[in-house]
Scaffold this motif. Structure first.
Motif, short mmCIF file in Angstrom:
data_model
loop_
_atom_site.label_atom_id
_atom_site.label_comp_id
_atom_site.label_asym_id
_atom_site.label_seq_id
_atom_site.Cartn_x
_atom_site.Cartn_y
_atom_site.Cartn_z
N VAL A 187 0.95 -9.08 22.42
CA VAL A 187 1.07 -8.70 23.84
C VAL A 187 2.53 -8.65 24.24
CG1 VAL A 187 0.67 -9.49 26.21
CG2 VAL A 187 -1.21 -9.52 24.56
N GLN A 188 3.29 -9.66 23.82
CA GLN A 188 4.71 -9.70 24.19
C GLN A 188 5.47 -8.52 23.57
OE1 GLN A 188 4.54 -14.53 24.49
NE2 GLN A 188 6.13 -13.69 23.19
N LYS A 225 2.99 -14.83 26.86
CA LYS A 225 1.60 -14.55 27.24
C LYS A 225 0.82 -15.85 27.15
CE LYS A 225 -2.02 -12.25 28.43
NZ LYS A 225 -2.57 -13.44 29.14
N LEU A 277 -1.61 -22.04 22.35
CA LEU A 277 -1.64 -20.59 22.54
C LEU A 277 -2.16 -19.89 21.29
CD1 LEU A 277 1.83 -20.04 24.28
CD2 LEU A 277 -0.37 -20.52 25.35
N ILE A 294 6.61 -9.24 29.80
CA ILE A 294 5.94 -10.53 29.57
C ILE A 294 6.76 -11.35 28.58
CG2 ILE A 294 3.83 -11.65 28.75
CD1 ILE A 294 2.27 -9.17 29.61
N SER A 303 -11.26 -13.22 29.53
CA SER A 303 -10.79 -14.12 30.58
C SER A 303 -9.87 -15.20 30.03
CB SER A 303 -11.98 -14.78 31.27
OG SER A 303 -12.68 -15.61 30.37
N TYR A 304 -9.91 -15.40 28.72
CA TYR A 304 -9.10 -16.45 28.10
C TYR A 304 -9.06 -16.17 26.61
CZ TYR A 304 -7.74 -21.16 26.51
OH TYR A 304 -7.10 -22.23 25.92
N VAL A 305 -7.87 -16.25 26.00
CA VAL A 305 -7.77 -16.18 24.55
C VAL A 305 -6.80 -17.29 24.12
CG1 VAL A 305 -7.18 -14.81 22.52
CG2 VAL A 305 -8.11 -13.67 24.55
N PRO A 327 -2.82 -18.08 27.81
CA PRO A 327 -4.18 -17.72 27.39
C PRO A 327 -5.02 -16.99 28.45
CG PRO A 327 -3.67 -19.96 26.74
CD PRO A 327 -2.55 -19.51 27.63
N GLY A 328 -4.77 -17.26 29.74
CA GLY A 328 -5.60 -16.65 30.77
C GLY A 328 -6.32 -17.72 31.57
N GLY A 329 -6.90 -17.31 32.68
CA GLY A 329 -7.45 -18.28 33.62
C GLY A 329 -8.93 -18.59 33.45
N ALA A 330 -9.59 -18.00 32.43
CA ALA A 330 -11.03 -18.17 32.23
C ALA A 330 -11.76 -17.80 33.52
CB ALA A 330 -11.36 -19.56 31.73
N THR A 347 -1.56 -16.91 33.32
CA THR A 347 -1.68 -15.59 32.71
C THR A 347 -0.42 -15.19 31.95
OG1 THR A 347 -3.16 -14.94 34.49
CG2 THR A 347 -2.23 -13.15 33.18
N PRO A 384 -2.90 -6.41 27.56
CA PRO A 384 -3.75 -7.47 28.12
C PRO A 384 -4.36 -7.03 29.44
CG PRO A 384 -1.46 -7.95 28.62
CD PRO A 384 -1.48 -6.61 27.92
N ASP A 394 -6.29 -9.03 31.33
CA ASP A 394 -6.86 -10.33 31.70
C ASP A 394 -7.84 -10.18 32.86
OD1 ASP A 394 -4.40 -11.03 30.25
OD2 ASP A 394 -4.89 -13.08 30.88
N LEU A 408 -18.73 -24.53 29.02
CA LEU A 408 -19.34 -23.21 28.88
C LEU A 408 -20.62 -23.26 28.06
CD1 LEU A 408 -16.05 -21.17 28.36
CD2 LEU A 408 -17.39 -21.44 30.45
N VAL A 420 -12.95 -24.68 30.44
CA VAL A 420 -12.06 -24.45 29.29
C VAL A 420 -10.87 -25.41 29.34
CG1 VAL A 420 -10.46 -22.77 28.31
CG2 VAL A 420 -12.70 -22.04 29.06
N TYR A 440 -2.23 -12.96 19.25
CA TYR A 440 -2.48 -12.32 20.54
C TYR A 440 -1.24 -12.39 21.41
CZ TYR A 440 -4.40 -12.05 25.34
OH TYR A 440 -4.63 -11.75 26.65
N ARG A 441 -0.68 -13.59 21.48
CA ARG A 441 0.51 -13.80 22.30
C ARG A 441 1.66 -12.90 21.83
NH1 ARG A 441 4.53 -19.06 22.17
NH2 ARG A 441 6.13 -18.02 23.35
N ALA A 467 -14.22 -16.50 27.49
CA ALA A 467 -13.20 -17.36 26.90
C ALA A 467 -13.37 -17.41 25.39
CB ALA A 467 -13.30 -18.76 27.49
N LYS A 481 4.16 -5.64 23.21
CA LYS A 481 3.49 -4.47 23.79
C LYS A 481 2.64 -3.69 22.77
CE LYS A 481 7.08 -3.75 27.32
NZ LYS A 481 6.44 -4.28 28.52
#
Lengths: 283, 314
Positions: free
Chosen positions: B96-97, A131, B88, A128, B78-80, A133-136, A120, B103, B105, A59, A33, B92-93, B58, B99
């Protein structure tokens, strides 16, 4: 490959070459990713010193692709061009769990002195601020891949809205998405993890490995025009610096010609600062 | 999977989506910018679905839009995000921020192992030891144990059996034998692991034609099939069409302008402002624009041009 017209190189090309050199011929390689620069590096290695590398192109899970260009999103089917066979996604991860994935490339919104990566969140789990995206797949693959190469196109100090200095290379990450060599409590070895963790760090300022004793990032080479002071001013911790620091070997004209042919859309340049991209380096 | 032995799976979009209960665990098909079931997602938002929990790898605009539309309460992906392309995921961001979305993750490997536990009918699966990450703090259900045979430390993850898989594919016949062309991502696994599945397809074909080309997903894993050409728009559905980068650039830019702007200028227009998928397709440019997205295979230059397009400023 003709090298006519290749008069200079730029930082993205230097980094791609440094990253490619962390791949050995015959290595199994995967990247998933957000990967324009790793794709460039992997395809370059494939076309130069590592023709026997085994590479899953993202992927889509196409084996050994030969794309006419590199895409801005790694989910694009151009990464299936020339790939055969196309596998199922879990087959890549299964192979990694078996300990047969030699190398993968990970970046981080924050990277700390032990090579821990945060993709993360900025802030804390309860508060937070950003936020990410995440670590895939990096969280788990980081535990069992042979090694991984860390890369960052934003090795710099920025001034936040509040006036604080903000680094990408930080003393300690806000959240460990991917484990480097140790947490505050335990080392990777003490955890009995099967993977070797990060062995090289390639940034827009230089390259690093890790001190064998302390597992802290150790400066290895400086890119042209960069001083040890520049490194220290742009790093949120004290890297190990000894008398073996040298200048990063430049790319060859042929490597640069291959890169420009591989990536006509210049996706590899994404994320760098404008100033960094404007610098032209002589061979 | 549940066994869906009926040989009559064709269904309207409204009817298919009405079967999804609030609070369901949903596995969304496709990946990043590719083959996400966007028409199903827009209908879920129109029907006011609530409190859902996504599980997957992802992803991008699909999960972001489900958040913005108030459908998702928990996101276990795992990823958005939009990678180096647009960065980003704006809604979603923000949610989440604020609340409004929790998330959870996770990691691609964990999700795949958890879905496979469901496929095998097991309550959990061991996987190679993972340790030292804060992802584990978000998932106290992932536990370490020693193998009773060798003593090797392994990590256990519980099975996840989604209530629904929602997938966009290429072709189906009326009984629900589905043809999916590569890349598959984790779609076959998601359908097999889930209790129910809704598959939207570019085209319904006859049983004879499906017997000729061969199905990828067996009909008994499929609850309902809906014919929705361009049902993945604005994501890609190769080999039929590439992603609509103009639309996505507008999406991200509206999302980055905050909740109100996105609600009025995106949701109000492209989701609530149309009564069905056909109206949506007209709104995003009809056959003229959609036909452009099919031209990716005319030449490498055309393909690259399509992957560079952006909404013009102002």
């Amino acid at each position: 490959m003709t090298v006519a017209g290749i008069e200079y190189y730029t930082i993205d090309e230097l980094m791609a070459v440094c990253m490619a050199r962390t791949i050995k011929d015959g290595d199994t390689i995967f990247n998933g990713v957000a990967v324009p620069l790793p794709f460039t590096a992997i395809m370059l290695a494939f076309k130069t010193h590592a023709p026997n590398a085994v590479f899953w192109g993202g992927l889509l899970a196409g084996l050994n692709p030969d794309p006419p260009f590199l895409p801005p999103t790694s989910g694009d089917s151009v990464m299936l061009h020339g790939a055969n066979p196309v596998l199922h996604l879990h087959q890549i991860f299964d192979l990694a769990m078996r300990g047969e994935l030699d190398r993968i490339f990970f970046s981080g919104a924050q990277i700390d002195k032990f090579g821990n990566l945060n993709n993360t969140l900025i802030g804390s789990e309860d508060n937070i601020k950003i936020k990410l995206p995440g670590g895939a797949g990096s969280s788990h693959i980081g535990c069992f891949a042979g090694n991984f190469t860390i890369w960052s196109v934003r090795h710099e100090a920025r001034i936040s809205k509040k006036g604080d200095k903000v680094y990408t290379l930080v003393d300690s990450v806000d959240f460990i998405t991917t484990l480097g060599h140790r947490t505050n409590m335990m080392t990777r070895d003490e955890m009995n993890l099967s993977g070797g963790g990060p062995d090289r760090v390639i940034t827009n300022l230089g390259t690093f490995d890790f001190d064998p004793e302390t597992k802290v990032m150790r400066l290895k080479t400086l890119h042209p025009g960069v001083s040890v002071e520049d490194i220290k001013a742009n790093t949120g911790f004290e890297p190990v610096v000894d008398n073996r620091v040298s200048e990063t070997p430049p790319p060859t004209r042929e490597e640069v010609a291959i890169i420009r042919k591989l990536d006509p859309m210049e996706t590899r340049k994404s994320g760098f600062s404008k100033e960094a991209l404007e610098k032209k380096y002589d061979f | 999977m549940g066994i869906h032995s009926s040989r009559e799976k064709l269904c309207s979009l409204t009817e298919a989506v009405s079967r999804i209960e609030n609070g369901s665990i949903v596995a969304v098909g496709g990946n990043l910018s590719a083959r996400e079931p966007m028409a199903i997602i827009r209908e879920m938002i129109r029907q006011g679905k609530r409190d859902m929990h996504s599980i997957g790898g992802a992803h991008g605009v699909d999960i972001d839009l489900l958040c913005a539309g108030g459908v998702l309460k928990k996101v276990q992906n795992s990823y958005v995000g939009f990678e180096a392309d647009f960065g980003l995921a704006p809604n979603y961001r923000r949610m989440v921020q604020e609340k409004k979305v929790i998330p959870l993750d996770t990691d691609c490997v964990a999700v795949l192992v958890q879905l496979r536990a469901s496929v095998f009918g097991l309550p959990f699966m061991p996987m190679k030891l993972v340790s030292g990450t804060d992802i584990l703090k978000l998932h106290p259900e992932y536990v370490t144990m020693s193998c009773p045979y060798t003593g090797e430390k392994v990590t256990l993850v519980p099975a996840v059996r989604p209530d629904w898989a929602i997938i966009h594919a290429h072709k189906s016949d009326p009984r629900g034998n589905v043809k999916l062309y590569p890349p598959y991502f984790a779609d076959l696994l998601a359908v097999e692991a889930s209790k129910n599945s809704i598959i939207s397809v570019e085209e319904i074909v006859s049983e004879e034609e499906m017997n000729e080309i061969g199905a990828t997903i067996p009909y008994y894993e499929v609850t309902a099939v809906v014919e929705l050409p361009y049902g993945a728009h604005p994501t890609s559905c190769y080999p039929d069409y590439t992603y609509d980068r103009v639309h996505l650039s507008e999406y991200v830019s509206l999302g980055n302008r905050g909740e109100e702007v996105f609600k009025n200028e995106y949701l109000g227009k492209f989701v609530y402002g149309v009564k069905d998928h056909e109206e949506y397709l007209e709104l995003v440019g009809g056959e003229k624009r959609l036909g452009e997205l099919k031209k990716w295979n005319e030449s490498d230059e055309t393909w690259q041009r399509l992957l560079k397009e952006e909404v013009s400023a102002g």
